[in-house]
Design an enzyme around this catalytic site. Structure first.
Site, PDB file in Angstrom:
ATOM      1  N   GLY A  46       0.904  -1.348   0.065  1.00  0.00           N
ATOM      2  CA  GLY A  46       0.059  -0.002  -0.057  1.00  0.00           C
ATOM      3  C   GLY A  46       0.888   1.306  -0.050  1.00  0.00           C
ATOM      4  O   GLY A  46       0.473   2.528   0.381  1.00  0.00           O
ATOM      5  N   TYR A 364      16.113  13.070  -7.319  1.00  0.00           N
ATOM      6  CA  TYR A 364      15.071  12.981  -6.568  1.00  0.00           C
ATOM      7  C   TYR A 364      14.895  14.233  -5.924  1.00  0.00           C
ATOM      8  O   TYR A 364      15.673  14.940  -5.196  1.00  0.00           O
ATOM      9  CB  TYR A 364      15.366  12.006  -5.377  1.00  0.00           C
ATOM     10  CG  TYR A 364      14.069  11.570  -4.376  1.00  0.00           C
ATOM     11  CD1 TYR A 364      13.308  10.531  -4.816  1.00  0.00           C
ATOM     12  CD2 TYR A 364      13.950  12.557  -3.405  1.00  0.00           C
ATOM     13  CE1 TYR A 364      12.292  10.390  -3.882  1.00  0.00           C
ATOM     14  CE2 TYR A 364      12.675  12.150  -2.724  1.00  0.00           C
ATOM     15  CZ  TYR A 364      12.107  11.096  -2.738  1.00  0.00           C
ATOM     16  OH  TYR A 364      10.913  10.585  -2.240  1.00  0.00           O
TER      17      TYR A 364
HETATM   18  C1  LIG Z   1       7.636   7.134   1.971  1.00  0.00           C
HETATM   19  C2  LIG Z   1       7.776   6.238   0.951  1.00  0.00           C
HETATM   20  C3  LIG Z   1       9.000   6.105   0.411  1.00  0.00           C
HETATM   21  C4  LIG Z   1       9.323   5.383  -0.871  1.00  0.00           C
HETATM   22  N1  LIG Z   1      10.373   5.255  -1.261  1.00  0.00           N
HETATM   23  C5  LIG Z   1      10.859   4.514  -2.277  1.00  0.00           C
HETATM   24  C6  LIG Z   1      12.137   4.137  -2.697  1.00  0.00           C
HETATM   25  O1  LIG Z   1      13.092   4.482  -2.070  1.00  0.00           O
HETATM   26  N2  LIG Z   1      12.416   3.272  -3.693  1.00  0.00           N
HETATM   27  C7  LIG Z   1      11.154   2.858  -4.365  1.00  0.00           C
HETATM   28  O2  LIG Z   1      11.617   2.061  -5.262  1.00  0.00           O
HETATM   29  N3  LIG Z   1       9.891   3.308  -4.299  1.00  0.00           N
HETATM   30  C8  LIG Z   1       9.656   4.006  -3.106  1.00  0.00           C
HETATM   31  N4  LIG Z   1       8.604   4.553  -2.894  1.00  0.00           N
HETATM   32  C9  LIG Z   1       7.278   3.964  -3.860  1.00  0.00           C
HETATM   33  C10 LIG Z   1       6.681   2.649  -3.259  1.00  0.00           C
HETATM   34  O3  LIG Z   1       7.200   2.155  -2.112  1.00  0.00           O
HETATM   35  C11 LIG Z   1       7.187   1.458  -4.352  1.00  0.00           C
HETATM   36  O4  LIG Z   1       6.585   1.721  -5.501  1.00  0.00           O
HETATM   37  C12 LIG Z   1       6.865   0.159  -3.655  1.00  0.00           C
HETATM   38  O5  LIG Z   1       7.636  -0.719  -4.606  1.00  0.00           O
HETATM   39  C13 LIG Z   1       5.567  -0.516  -3.880  1.00  0.00           C
HETATM   40  O6  LIG Z   1       5.417  -1.702  -2.956  1.00  0.00           O
HETATM   41  P1  LIG Z   1       4.048  -2.019  -2.275  1.00  0.00           P
HETATM   42  O7  LIG Z   1       4.219  -3.485  -1.851  1.00  0.00           O
HETATM   43  O8  LIG Z   1       3.594  -1.279  -1.346  1.00  0.00           O
HETATM   44  O9  LIG Z   1       3.079  -1.993  -3.400  1.00  0.00           O
HETATM   45  P2  LIG Z   1       1.693  -1.127  -3.611  1.00  0.00           P
HETATM   46  O10 LIG Z   1       1.832   0.323  -3.068  1.00  0.00           O
HETATM   47  O11 LIG Z   1       0.713  -2.186  -2.822  1.00  0.00           O
HETATM   48  O12 LIG Z   1       1.375  -1.452  -4.961  1.00  0.00           O
HETATM   49  C14 LIG Z   1       2.104  -0.837  -6.074  1.00  0.00           C
HETATM   50  C15 LIG Z   1       1.513  -1.002  -7.622  1.00  0.00           C
HETATM   51  O13 LIG Z   1       1.895  -2.437  -7.707  1.00  0.00           O
HETATM   52  C16 LIG Z   1       0.786  -3.094  -7.852  1.00  0.00           C
HETATM   53  N5  LIG Z   1       1.071  -4.490  -7.341  1.00  0.00           N
HETATM   54  C17 LIG Z   1       1.446  -4.517  -5.838  1.00  0.00           C
HETATM   55  N6  LIG Z   1       1.622  -6.006  -5.568  1.00  0.00           N
HETATM   56  C18 LIG Z   1       1.491  -6.664  -6.841  1.00  0.00           C
HETATM   57  C19 LIG Z   1       1.597  -7.892  -7.081  1.00  0.00           C
HETATM   58  N7  LIG Z   1       2.062  -8.852  -6.113  1.00  0.00           N
HETATM   59  N8  LIG Z   1       1.304  -8.312  -8.499  1.00  0.00           N
HETATM   60  C20 LIG Z   1       1.029  -7.622  -9.386  1.00  0.00           C
HETATM   61  N9  LIG Z   1       0.898  -6.201  -8.871  1.00  0.00           N
HETATM   62  C21 LIG Z   1       1.020  -5.518  -7.822  1.00  0.00           C
HETATM   63  C22 LIG Z   1      -0.126  -2.531  -7.066  1.00  0.00           C
HETATM   64  O14 LIG Z   1      -1.549  -2.631  -7.911  1.00  0.00           O
HETATM   65  C23 LIG Z   1       0.096  -1.028  -7.520  1.00  0.00           C
HETATM   66  O15 LIG Z   1      -0.265  -0.744  -8.955  1.00  0.00           O
HETATM   67  C24 LIG Z   1       8.382   5.162  -1.732  1.00  0.00           C
HETATM   68  C25 LIG Z   1       6.678   5.155  -1.110  1.00  0.00           C
HETATM   69  C26 LIG Z   1       6.540   5.860   0.248  1.00  0.00           C
HETATM   70  C27 LIG Z   1       5.386   5.990   0.411  1.00  0.00           C
END
Ligand SMILES: Cc1cc2nc3c(=O)[nH]c(=O)nc-3n(C[C@H](O)[C@H](O)[C@H](O)COP(=O)(O)OP(=O)(O)OC[C@H]3O[C@@H](n4cnc5c(N)ncnc54)[C@H](O)[C@@H]3O)c2cc1C
Length: 443
Positions: A46, A364
């Protein structure tokens, strides 16, 4: 942007949250939803910041969230090949814990580490803070299992292969629009026996960037390599009052960190120091680098307090070649500053390099400004101006946050109309009813 939207207006909710426990259940859900016209949004940790999880119904009557948290197992670890298979719902900390129990580590530490999942990392081509040493998440992927409405794909049967285009890459970064990633096979490494830290000061960003480029192109091998610009360094100095034991005024702070066996860490550290010093760097010792590592997941929590105090605080990121880096930085800074000035507030635009490659680097940006009027609209105007500047500069619309709903309109500029048709054709093959994550990624 997601945080801002949630604070400013009511949040759309999915019609149901489903928690499948295995691939058969996911296949059943996808079959049912395809037959009954129900949109499905895969949900990992999320942490999406680009509207990737917005419960968009599209043309469908209903939308469900497919929460993958129950896929939380380490399926196997092959200590000889140094490869492990993890369930898509395993979070960053749990991955390190499960592998750590057997003496191994993944080494993927994005700032969202505490909550984000293995499936989410794969679905968004995530990049962690140790990317200089261990690569992006997609570099670590050896294989994937993906359940699509049209069937199951099991991709990656050898470390490398010449058996046609690499289909793993098609699903890495597919953001839930092609299928549900259920298992990921990953390159892992033994927990490092030694860690070395060193921070550096450079007189200005251009000098620091040249030094980072030299380190990367020579290949001296730091695990972490990052550089803050003058504004970001200034805020660090203002909040901490000092950098480590040193009294530093101005300049740009760089962090280096080295992990591995004692001898290998030592030699890479020595070689990197020589290059940084030769390119105008002054060592600040270990403490600022240790302090950075200690607080590296904390900064995002400040945004809640800043928003509550009447400040707008947002981030965006991109990447380009070394030769285009300075032009891109100026263009984005100018676009953000002008757009926010038009809304009636000065803006503080800070920038850092945190992911480096032999041919280029990421930028960034963190923006702080006063809140004026409808804050979502205020930020949207600035974000559009910055995204247009990124697109005009020939840089990528996202280096690691992914596309989601927010960057979708820039995808045609990014990959061309034919590129969009290729994505649409794949979508038609694996998700003919179009139920998976409508309104994301594909224009
Ligand atoms: C405070 C903060 C800091 C961040 N820093 C970074 C960073 O340093 N580097 C970075 O790369 N990103 C960063 N992000 C962005 C985010 O964390 C990444 O995009 C992360 O990879 C998402 O992982 P999640 O499990 O939370 O996926 P979600 O947020 O739950 O989903 C992301 C997307 O992928 C899809 N998805 C999720 N799981 C699956 C699955 N198993 N199969 C198919 N589709 C799926 C979802 O539908 C959605 O479209 C940051 C976000 C925040 C809030």
């Amino acid at each position: 942007m997601d945080l801002l939207r949630r604070k400013q207006s009511h949040q759309d909710a999915p019609d149901a949250v489903l928690l499948p426990g295995n691939e058969d259940e996911i296949a059943t859900v996808l079959r049912y939803c395809s037959q009954h016209g129900i949109a499905v949004v895969p949900f990992g940790g999320g942490t999406s910041v680009v509207g990737g999880l917005d419960p968009i119904r599209g043309s469908f009557a209903a939308v469900v969230s497919l929460d993958l948290r129950r896929l939380n197992a380490l399926h196997w670890l092959d200590q000889i090949s140094m490869e492990a298979e993890l369930g898509a719902g395993v979070t960053g900390p749990d991955a390190e814990r499960l592998l750590g129990e057997q003496g191994f580590s993944l080494g993927h530490f994005p700032q969202s580490f505490r909550f984000a999942t293995i499936g989410g990392f794969a679905a968004t081509r995530s990049s962690g803070q140790d990317s200089a040493g261990y690569g992006r998440f997609n570099d670590m992927i050896r294989g994937l299992t993906v359940v699509t409405p049209a069937g199951v794909l099991d991709l990656g049967r050898a470390p490398e292969s010449a058996a046609g285009p690499d289909l793993r890459e098609l699903f890495t970064g597919s953001e839930g629009v092609f299928g549900v990633i259920t298992r990921v096979r990953l390159r892992v490494h033994p927990i490092p026996e030694s860690v070395r830290y060193e921070a550096w000061s450079f007189p200005d960003f251009a000098t620091g960037a040249t030094a980072l480029r030299a380190v990367t192109q020579i290949g001296t091998g730091p695990t972490v390599l990052r550089l803050s610009d003058e504004a970001e360094t200034g805020v660090n100095l203002a909040t901490t009052g000092r950098i480590g034991e040193q009294s530093v005024t101005g300049g740009c702070l760089a962090i280096t960190l080295f992990e591995g066996s004692a001898a290998h860490t030592e030699s890479r550290h020595a070689e990197t120091r020589a290059v940084l010093a030769a390119h105008g760097g002054t060592s600040l010792g270990e403490d600022p680098a240790r302090a950075w590592e200690h607080g590296r997941f904390d900064a995002p929590y400040l945004r809640d307090s800043l928003l509550a105090a009447g400040a707008l605080c947002e981030t965006l990121e991109t990447a380009t070649t070394w030769s285009n880096l300075a032009t891109l930085k100026s263009a984005v800074t100018e676009a953000l500053t002008s757009a926010l000035a038009e809304s009636g507030t000065p803006a503080l635009v800070m920038c850092h390099i945190s992911h480096v490659y032999p041919t280029g680097a990421s930028l960034y940006f963190t923006v702080v400004a006063g809140q004026r009027g409808d804050v979502t609209q205020q930020w949207m105007a600035a974000k559009v101006a910055a995204s247009e500047a990124i697109s005009r500069s020939g840089a990528t619309i996202t280096h690691h946050h992914a596309v989601g709903a927010d960057h979708r309109r820039w995808m045609t500029a990014e990959i061309g109309e034919l590129g969009v048709k290729v994505l649409q054709a794949v979508k038609q093959a694996v998700d003919p009813a179009g139920i998976l994550n409508p309104g994301k990624l594909i224009p």
